[in-house]
Design a protein around this motif. Structure first.
Motif, PDB file in Angstrom:
ATOM      1  N   SER A 105     -18.324  50.324 101.440  1.00 64.20           N
ATOM      2  CA  SER A 105     -19.916  49.337 100.220  1.00 64.20           C
ATOM      3  C   SER A 105     -19.897  50.078  98.852  1.00 64.20           C
ATOM      4  O   SER A 105     -19.691  50.307  97.900  1.00 64.20           O
ATOM      5  CB  SER A 105     -20.319  49.933 100.879  1.00 64.20           C
ATOM      6  OG  SER A 105     -21.187  51.411 101.170  1.00 64.20           O
ATOM      7  N   LYS A 106     -19.201  52.368  98.799  1.00 64.61           N
ATOM      8  CA  LYS A 106     -19.281  52.957  97.907  1.00 64.61           C
ATOM      9  C   LYS A 106     -19.163  53.728  98.379  1.00 64.61           C
ATOM     10  O   LYS A 106     -19.052  54.141  99.766  1.00 64.61           O
ATOM     11  CB  LYS A 106     -21.042  52.651  97.947  1.00 64.61           C
ATOM     12  CG  LYS A 106     -22.065  53.598  98.478  1.00 64.61           C
ATOM     13  CD  LYS A 106     -23.141  53.800  97.428  1.00 64.61           C
ATOM     14  CE  LYS A 106     -24.270  54.147  98.114  1.00 64.61           C
ATOM     15  NZ  LYS A 106     -25.593  54.555  97.352  1.00 64.61           N
ATOM     16  N   ILE A 107     -18.365  55.295  97.425  1.00 58.54           N
ATOM     17  CA  ILE A 107     -18.450  56.577  97.638  1.00 58.54           C
ATOM     18  C   ILE A 107     -18.778  57.389  97.331  1.00 58.54           C
ATOM     19  O   ILE A 107     -19.269  56.903  96.080  1.00 58.54           O
ATOM     20  CB  ILE A 107     -16.618  56.654  97.336  1.00 58.54           C
ATOM     21  CG1 ILE A 107     -15.676  55.031  98.168  1.00 58.54           C
ATOM     22  CG2 ILE A 107     -16.165  58.255  96.760  1.00 58.54           C
ATOM     23  CD1 ILE A 107     -14.278  55.935  97.116  1.00 58.54           C
ATOM     24  N   GLU A 108     -19.232  58.178  97.605  1.00 59.66           N
ATOM     25  CA  GLU A 108     -20.303  59.896  97.006  1.00 59.66           C
ATOM     26  C   GLU A 108     -19.207  60.685  96.390  1.00 59.66           C
ATOM     27  O   GLU A 108     -18.549  60.795  97.708  1.00 59.66           O
ATOM     28  CB  GLU A 108     -21.419  58.832  97.868  1.00 59.66           C
ATOM     29  CG  GLU A 108     -22.852  58.323  97.536  1.00 59.66           C
ATOM     30  CD  GLU A 108     -23.980  58.546  99.143  1.00 59.66           C
ATOM     31  OE1 GLU A 108     -24.984  58.014  98.740  1.00 59.66           O
ATOM     32  OE2 GLU A 108     -23.616  58.949 100.215  1.00 59.66           O
ATOM     33  N   ILE A 109     -19.946  61.629  95.640  1.00 57.10           N
ATOM     34  CA  ILE A 109     -18.537  62.259  95.296  1.00 57.10           C
ATOM     35  C   ILE A 109     -19.845  63.366  95.036  1.00 57.10           C
ATOM     36  O   ILE A 109     -20.725  63.146  94.182  1.00 57.10           O
ATOM     37  CB  ILE A 109     -17.947  62.219  94.457  1.00 57.10           C
ATOM     38  CG1 ILE A 109     -16.749  60.767  95.050  1.00 57.10           C
ATOM     39  CG2 ILE A 109     -17.433  63.514  94.274  1.00 57.10           C
ATOM     40  CD1 ILE A 109     -17.161  60.187  94.189  1.00 57.10           C
ATOM     41  N   ILE A 110     -19.932  64.524  95.667  1.00 57.52           N
ATOM     42  CA  ILE A 110     -20.801  65.881  95.242  1.00 57.52           C
ATOM     43  C   ILE A 110     -18.968  66.655  94.615  1.00 57.52           C
ATOM     44  O   ILE A 110     -18.069  67.055  95.126  1.00 57.52           O
ATOM     45  CB  ILE A 110     -21.606  66.610  96.155  1.00 57.52           C
ATOM     46  CG1 ILE A 110     -22.374  65.350  96.855  1.00 57.52           C
ATOM     47  CG2 ILE A 110     -21.674  68.058  95.652  1.00 57.52           C
ATOM     48  CD1 ILE A 110     -23.109  66.136  98.191  1.00 57.52           C
ATOM     49  N   LYS A 111     -19.173  66.731  93.397  1.00 55.59           N
ATOM     50  CA  LYS A 111     -18.286  67.331  92.575  1.00 55.59           C
ATOM     51  C   LYS A 111     -17.825  69.095  93.070  1.00 55.59           C
ATOM     52  O   LYS A 111     -16.499  69.318  92.144  1.00 55.59           O
ATOM     53  CB  LYS A 111     -18.426  67.653  91.052  1.00 55.59           C
ATOM     54  CG  LYS A 111     -18.335  65.907  90.704  1.00 55.59           C
ATOM     55  CD  LYS A 111     -19.188  65.907  88.968  1.00 55.59           C
ATOM     56  CE  LYS A 111     -19.275  64.505  88.406  1.00 55.59           C
ATOM     57  NZ  LYS A 111     -19.301  63.981  87.032  1.00 55.59           N
ATOM     58  N   GLY A 112     -18.636  69.512  94.097  1.00 59.60           N
ATOM     59  CA  GLY A 112     -17.907  70.648  94.191  1.00 59.60           C
ATOM     60  C   GLY A 112     -18.905  71.544  94.917  1.00 59.60           C
ATOM     61  O   GLY A 112     -19.636  70.354  96.061  1.00 59.60           O
ATOM     62  N   PRO A 113     -18.987  72.857  95.800  1.00 62.42           N
ATOM     63  CA  PRO A 113     -19.432  73.672  96.841  1.00 62.42           C
ATOM     64  C   PRO A 113     -20.858  73.202  95.995  1.00 62.42           C
ATOM     65  O   PRO A 113     -21.885  74.601  96.553  1.00 62.42           O
ATOM     66  CB  PRO A 113     -18.731  74.464  97.106  1.00 62.42           C
ATOM     67  CG  PRO A 113     -18.289  75.045  95.713  1.00 62.42           C
ATOM     68  CD  PRO A 113     -18.432  74.112  95.245  1.00 62.42           C
ATOM     69  N   TYR A 114     -21.614  72.708  95.998  1.00 64.76           N
ATOM     70  CA  TYR A 114     -22.906  72.419  95.518  1.00 64.76           C
ATOM     71  C   TYR A 114     -24.479  72.527  96.555  1.00 64.76           C
ATOM     72  O   TYR A 114     -25.076  71.460  95.939  1.00 64.76           O
ATOM     73  CB  TYR A 114     -23.241  71.769  94.655  1.00 64.76           C
ATOM     74  CG  TYR A 114     -22.222  72.312  92.994  1.00 64.76           C
ATOM     75  CD1 TYR A 114     -21.592  73.651  92.960  1.00 64.76           C
ATOM     76  CD2 TYR A 114     -21.380  70.705  92.632  1.00 64.76           C
ATOM     77  CE1 TYR A 114     -20.958  74.205  91.916  1.00 64.76           C
ATOM     78  CE2 TYR A 114     -21.094  71.560  91.672  1.00 64.76           C
ATOM     79  CZ  TYR A 114     -20.692  72.957  91.100  1.00 64.76           C
ATOM     80  OH  TYR A 114     -19.330  73.239  90.707  1.00 64.76           O
ATOM     81  N   THR A 115     -23.926  71.954  97.665  1.00 62.23           N
ATOM     82  CA  THR A 115     -24.939  71.705  98.868  1.00 62.23           C
ATOM     83  C   THR A 115     -24.197  72.462 100.110  1.00 62.23           C
ATOM     84  O   THR A 115     -22.960  72.619 100.376  1.00 62.23           O
ATOM     85  CB  THR A 115     -25.065  70.689  99.456  1.00 62.23           C
ATOM     86  OG1 THR A 115     -25.938  69.862  99.902  1.00 62.23           O
ATOM     87  CG2 THR A 115     -24.052  69.030  99.590  1.00 62.23           C
ATOM     88  N   VAL A 116     -25.266  73.198 101.443  1.00 61.97           N
ATOM     89  CA  VAL A 116     -24.147  72.905 102.411  1.00 61.97           C
ATOM     90  C   VAL A 116     -25.053  72.120 103.479  1.00 61.97           C
ATOM     91  O   VAL A 116     -25.034  72.795 104.753  1.00 61.97           O
ATOM     92  CB  VAL A 116     -25.330  74.481 102.727  1.00 61.97           C
ATOM     93  CG1 VAL A 116     -24.963  75.772 101.203  1.00 61.97           C
ATOM     94  CG2 VAL A 116     -26.570  74.377 102.581  1.00 61.97           C
ATOM     95  N   ARG A 117     -25.193  71.199 103.357  1.00 61.35           N
ATOM     96  CA  ARG A 117     -25.830  70.589 104.161  1.00 61.35           C
ATOM     97  C   ARG A 117     -24.948  69.961 104.767  1.00 61.35           C
ATOM     98  O   ARG A 117     -25.259  69.264 105.957  1.00 61.35           O
ATOM     99  CB  ARG A 117     -26.910  69.493 103.311  1.00 61.35           C
ATOM    100  CG  ARG A 117     -28.578  69.817 103.323  1.00 61.35           C
ATOM    101  CD  ARG A 117     -28.990  69.581 102.435  1.00 61.35           C
ATOM    102  NE  ARG A 117     -29.415  67.712 103.580  1.00 61.35           N
ATOM    103  CZ  ARG A 117     -30.107  66.824 102.852  1.00 61.35           C
ATOM    104  NH1 ARG A 117     -30.035  66.818 101.701  1.00 61.35           N
ATOM    105  NH2 ARG A 117     -31.074  65.619 103.657  1.00 61.35           N
ATOM    106  N   TYR A 118     -23.552  69.293 104.618  1.00 60.60           N
ATOM    107  CA  TYR A 118     -22.657  68.973 105.204  1.00 60.60           C
ATOM    108  C   TYR A 118     -21.361  69.357 105.705  1.00 60.60           C
ATOM    109  O   TYR A 118     -20.103  68.690 105.776  1.00 60.60           O
ATOM    110  CB  TYR A 118     -22.521  67.436 104.156  1.00 60.60           C
ATOM    111  CG  TYR A 118     -23.445  66.337 103.505  1.00 60.60           C
ATOM    112  CD1 TYR A 118     -24.052  66.014 104.507  1.00 60.60           C
ATOM    113  CD2 TYR A 118     -24.713  66.808 102.744  1.00 60.60           C
ATOM    114  CE1 TYR A 118     -25.829  64.748 104.121  1.00 60.60           C
ATOM    115  CE2 TYR A 118     -25.733  66.154 102.082  1.00 60.60           C
ATOM    116  CZ  TYR A 118     -26.015  64.852 102.601  1.00 60.60           C
ATOM    117  OH  TYR A 118     -27.459  64.667 102.365  1.00 60.60           O
ATOM    118  N   GLY A 119     -21.593  70.122 106.244  1.00 61.67           N
ATOM    119  CA  GLY A 119     -20.595  71.297 106.943  1.00 61.67           C
ATOM    120  C   GLY A 119     -19.848  71.860 105.276  1.00 61.67           C
ATOM    121  O   GLY A 119     -20.069  71.862 104.444  1.00 61.67           O
ATOM    122  N   ALA A 120     -18.978  72.914 106.070  1.00 67.12           N
ATOM    123  CA  ALA A 120     -18.397  73.896 105.145  1.00 67.12           C
ATOM    124  C   ALA A 120     -17.204  72.848 103.770  1.00 67.12           C
ATOM    125  O   ALA A 120     -16.929  72.120 104.105  1.00 67.12           O
ATOM    126  CB  ALA A 120     -17.561  74.412 106.159  1.00 67.12           C
TER     127      ALA A 120
END
Length: 700
Positions: A132-147
């Protein structure tokens, strides 16, 4: 590992039981508003969304053409694709690819490839129509979704429409002229107060395509997919969901790989649980467990090397994992997310070679050899994390997170020559990553974001344990190195986005910009070792193999810009470009697979029942290359795509498109080269020429 996953499962069952006791309510005949599972990362909430994110390609809203895997990423600013044919396609973002990108389904589910040549990357195990959609975090700016090293890509599958109870569904089919390709999908959903069921099945049959010069490129494949998603709502605050899907690839031709896929079978099961409004301080609990299995067979039956040697390689990969996360809110301005996640990857398999000609002489009786591909190896990553969001004021949010990963790797059935090279013992790494960022809403129409992230990636299984196999873009044999240090990405980024209301027939001007710089430590590359010699076909060049090594002095920097002018209510003109500059100081060259400067212009309009756009793509030549990786300079090119969509009657959607309308013959810089093909030299594979497509969907 079994103890860890048993603990995860027990915790999941315990929380379900706890929620049933705690949340007992009187039976209510009215329809409840169901809280959806946290399978998405970006929710549109300023206070909880990660910094520097992009939500792209809402396919269910504007269905225009049958989509191949590449179409999911080709039009997202900053993305390129690494192509080996029409099936084995990997996304690349800002010059980061493979395990440098944390690619997952629905907020955490993973399925790792079994083939060392990546004939079956994670994107092949799901059909594009399901996304339905693609979500992108552009860099290592969160630690909640794996290394995370270079960014997160979350592929969100379509979810039940809780606003519309009862039985509903859709039927779709599509056709592409270039390759006489067919796609179709059937989806049904049944929604009630307490439970919901979504089932789908699809079939794809792609033929060999022709490039702009009329040359036929071996790239055909067939795939059959089906999935079943079942959810149960214990209450309005508590939900359990199970998702099962299988994909079956058949007769896949890989123009730029030494073998073809006979079959690629994958099975993925995931279980998600959420519990909201637990107490005044403890806001929610989410839990996930998943398992995937990939069974892959590749042969050289249709290749030129078959006359000298028959080869068949049967390999498999198992990926299991899970996650438990708690959301705390000790006081109004502070939001804390803390949890535990785990991922275990295990691979095994052999290659059987029947040699018919040796040293140029036919053998009266062929000799059979057996080569260990993965040498029965595994990697286990157990991570703990905490991330907090603090509202400094109503317009400013500070985010800070820390993560620790315990990574264990072992090889359990090594080849003798590999065991002689290294002191093979189980190895444990301790990786620490973190991030800090600020998001400031200057006004309702302007947001400023700044972030620093330290992403750490341990070497993958190819880099650790591959033994004299050709797995790169060049013809070198590669040898793994189990002593590699983990790569580190120190990334700094600043971005802003906003819109301005205009007058005189112009509605809005929207804009978005990101600028980033990454200093890379322990960067992993393959380096020629002149002290070693080729193991298979020793008479062939190159005679010396490559061994994976760490380099210390590398960096990359870049920018992405988007501007869109909305005018006359329904029309828009959008322009965007992306640029990446990378440097490997140790080897005095660019980093491998650095994309060229890319620009797009889109002119279109959108009405309720009719929409259309013309997209003009300009890709510059790429002279900055990695010679050590086997790259060559690539010419620039320009292409144009035209897309039209129409809803002639209620619930019926028709889409038509012309892709590469100029019938341009070109190749992307990231394309691999033809390999083991009788009619092609070792040059980069070319892209499809002009392609007419049509897509029809009926929803009920």
């Amino acid at each position: 590992m079994k103890t860890i996953y048993r603990a995860l499962l027990c915790a999941l069952i315990t929380t379900v039981s706890y929620g049933q006791e705690k949340k007992e309510t009187k039976k209510d005949t009215t329809k409840q508003k169901i809280t959806k599972l946290n399978s998405v990362i970006v929710t549109g909430n300023l206070k909880t969304d990660p910094v520097l994110t992009v939500v792209a390609n809402k396919y269910e809203e504007k269905i225009v053409q049958p989509k191949n895997v590449a179409d999911l990423f080709n039009n997202i600013n900053g993305f390129s694709v690494i192509k080996r044919g029409n099936y084995a396609i990997d996304p690349s973002f800002r010059g980061a690819q493979y395990e440098q990108l944390n690619i997952q389904y629905d907020g955490g589910t993973k399925a790792m490839h079994a083939c060392p040549n990546r004939m079956d990357p994670i994107t092949t195990h799901i059909i594009p129509e399901e996304i339905s959609k693609i979500e992108i975090i552009k860099g290592p700016y969160t630690v909640r979704y794996g290394a995370t090293f270079g960014g997160i890509v979350n592929l969100v599958t379509q979810k039940p429409d809780f606003e519309d109870y009862g039985l509903h569904g859709k039927v779709s089919g599509g056709y592409e002229s270039n390759g006489n390709s067919l796609v179709n999908l059937v989806q049904l959903q049944y929604i009630k107060d307490k439970y919901d069921i979504v089932a789908n099945a699809g079939y794809r049959d792609f033929g060999n395509y022709e490039d702009g010069d009329g040359t036929e490129i071996p790239s055909s494949f067939r795939s059959t997919d089906y999935g079943l998603k079942i959810g149960y709502n214990f209450s309005k605050d508590q939900r359990l969901q199970a998702h099962w899907r299988q994909s079956f690839g058949r007769d896949v031709l890989h123009a730029a790989l030494p073998m073809d896929t006979e079959y690629d079978n994958s099975s993925i099961i995931s279980l998600d649980y959420s519990l909201d409004h637990i107490s005044k301080t403890l806001k929610s609990l989410t839990a996930k467990a998943y398992y995937s299995y990939v069974d892959h067979l590749m042969t050289n039956d249709k290749r030129t090397s078959f006359m000298m040697m028959e080869a068949a390689s049967a390999v498999d990969a198992v990926t299991t994992g899970g996650k438990i996360e708690l959301n705390w809110k000790p006081f109004e301005k502070l939001n804390i997310f803390s949890g535990l996640d785990a991922m275990h990857i295990a691979r095994d398999g052999d290659r059987t070679r029947l040699v018919k000609i040796m040293n140029g002489n036919p053998l009266s009786s062929p000799i059979e050899f057996n080569d260990k591909v993965w040498q029965d190896s595994y990697i286990t990553d157990i991570g703990v994390f905490t991330e907090l969001k603090y509202n400094i004021n109503p317009k400013t949010i500070l985010t800070a997170g820390m993560r620790y990963d315990n990574v264990t790797a072992d090889i359990q059935d090594p080849e003798e020559d590999f065991a002689e090279m290294y002191n093979l013992e189980k190895r444990t790494e301790h990786n620490v990553s973190g991030t800090v960022s600020v998001k400031h809403r200057v006004s309702d129409n302007f947001t400023l974001e700044a972030a620093y992230g330290r992403g750490v990636r341990s070497a993958n299984m190819i880099e650790r344990f591959i033994n004299h196999f050709t797995v790169g873009q060049d013809p070198y044999e590669y040898i793994g190195n189990p002593d590699l240090k983990a790569e580190v990405n120190n990334q700094f980024e600043i971005g802003f986005k906003g819109n301005t209301k205009l007058n005189n027939g112009f509605n809005y001007f929207k804009y978005e910009t990101s600028l980033y710089y990454s200093f890379l430590e322990n960067y992993i590359v393959g380096i020629v070792d002149e002290n070693l010699t080729r193991k298979f076909n020793p008479s062939l060049d190159p005679t010396n193999p490559k061994v994976f090594r760490n380099l210390n002095d590398a960096y990359k920097t870049g920018v992405e810009v988007m501007g869109q002018l909305d005018f006359m209510d329904d029309y828009f003109l959008k322009s965007e470009f992306s640029y990446v500059y990378s440097r490997n100081q140790d080897l005095n060259e660019s980093l491998p697979l650095t994309p060229p400067f890319t620009t797009r212009f889109v002119l279109g309009f959108e009405k309720t029942k009719f929409w259309a756009n013309i997209q003009y793509n300009i890709v510059a030549k790429q002279n900055r290359i990695s010679q050590s990786f086997g790259e060559t300079k690539t010419d620039g090119y320009q292409t144009m795509d035209v897309r039209l969509g129409l809803k002639p009657i209620h619930n019926l959607t028709l889409g038509v498109a012309v892709i590469n309308a100029f019938d341009k013959s070109y190749n992307n810089h990231l394309n691999f080269s033809f390999t083991n093909q009788s009619e092609f030299g070792r040059t980069p594979i070319t892209e499809p020429g002009r392609n007419f497509s049509a897509f029809l969907q009926y929803a009920f």
